[in-house]
Scaffold this active site. Structure first.
Site, mmCIF file in Angstrom:
data_model
loop_
_atom_site.group_PDB
_atom_site.id
_atom_site.type_symbol
_atom_site.label_atom_id
_atom_site.label_comp_id
_atom_site.label_asym_id
_atom_site.label_seq_id
_atom_site.Cartn_x
_atom_site.Cartn_y
_atom_site.Cartn_z
ATOM 1 N N ASP A 30 -0.115 -6.739 -10.175
ATOM 2 C CA ASP A 30 -0.797 -5.805 -11.075
ATOM 3 C C ASP A 30 -0.096 -4.449 -10.998
ATOM 4 O OD1 ASP A 30 -3.951 -5.718 -12.351
ATOM 5 O OD2 ASP A 30 -2.911 -3.811 -12.027
ATOM 6 N N ASN A 86 -12.606 -11.057 -15.380
ATOM 7 C CA ASN A 86 -13.431 -10.258 -16.274
ATOM 8 C C ASN A 86 -13.394 -10.922 -17.649
ATOM 9 O OD1 ASN A 86 -13.881 -8.273 -14.248
ATOM 10 N ND2 ASN A 86 -11.914 -7.309 -14.743
ATOM 11 N N GLN A 93 -12.980 -6.277 -19.168
ATOM 12 C CA GLN A 93 -11.715 -6.880 -19.603
ATOM 13 C C GLN A 93 -11.003 -5.947 -20.569
ATOM 14 O OE1 GLN A 93 -11.968 -10.809 -21.401
ATOM 15 N NE2 GLN A 93 -9.738 -11.073 -21.354
ATOM 16 N N VAL A 95 -7.313 -6.590 -21.190
ATOM 17 C CA VAL A 95 -6.227 -7.372 -21.790
ATOM 18 C C VAL A 95 -6.801 -8.740 -22.163
ATOM 19 C CG1 VAL A 95 -3.921 -8.332 -21.488
ATOM 20 C CG2 VAL A 95 -4.524 -6.160 -20.368
ATOM 21 N N HIS A 99 -6.883 -13.903 -17.499
ATOM 22 C CA HIS A 99 -6.152 -13.654 -16.252
ATOM 23 C C HIS A 99 -7.101 -13.653 -15.077
ATOM 24 C CE1 HIS A 99 -7.218 -9.816 -18.159
ATOM 25 N NE2 HIS A 99 -7.383 -9.317 -16.937
ATOM 26 N N HIS A 101 -7.604 -12.130 -11.399
ATOM 27 C CA HIS A 101 -7.169 -11.129 -10.423
ATOM 28 C C HIS A 101 -7.272 -11.789 -9.045
ATOM 29 C CE1 HIS A 101 -7.651 -7.426 -13.044
ATOM 30 N NE2 HIS A 101 -8.465 -8.239 -13.696
#
Ligand code: AMP
Length: 113
Positions: A30, A86, A93, A95, A99, A101
């Protein structure tokens, strides 16, 4: 699904610190880490958010979870790490390409914010 910054990372149009990839997914650090280990794991197949998943996504989602554990261990988290997804703007969220994390390398408080 419209193109996001993560599809540009998959296409190698913008740089990323990639720590793992296979035919299904890609993992990279990240850009604004929230823990000593903060890796994002994304599917190559675009899915905007977890809340949009359907039965046809089961194999991909299972693959991501198995790889999340492997990546956490490979990054030195031992057996203590957290996986966060998220889903939706109200959950934070930003993006809209699914995804995970993967967070670790420090004590992680509970509950999260
Ligand atoms: P979320 O808020 O769950 O959508 O998380 C998006 C994450 O993407 C945030 O933690 C950002 O720091 C991270 N991020 C955004 N752009 C990049 C990038 N170019 N490379 C790596 N991480 C990024």
């Amino acid at each position: 699904m419209s193109a996001t910054i993560f599809s540009k990372i998959i296409a190698r149009e913008i740089p990323a610190d990639i720590v793992f990839e296979d035919e299904v997914c890609l993992a990279f650090r990240d850009i604004a880490p929230k823990a000593p280990v903060h890796v994002l794991l994304i599917p190559r197949q675009p899915l905007a958010k977890l809340g949009d998943a359907s039965a046809g996504d089961q194999a991909m989602l299972g693959h991501l979870l198995v790889k999340a554990g492997e990546i956490a261990r490979q990054q030195g988290c031992g057996d203590a790490f957290r996986v966060v997804i998220n889903s939706g703007a109200g959950a934070g969220q930003e993006v809209f390409h699914l995804h995970l994390h993967i967070l670790g390398g420090r004590d992680l408080g509970w509950p999260p914010g």
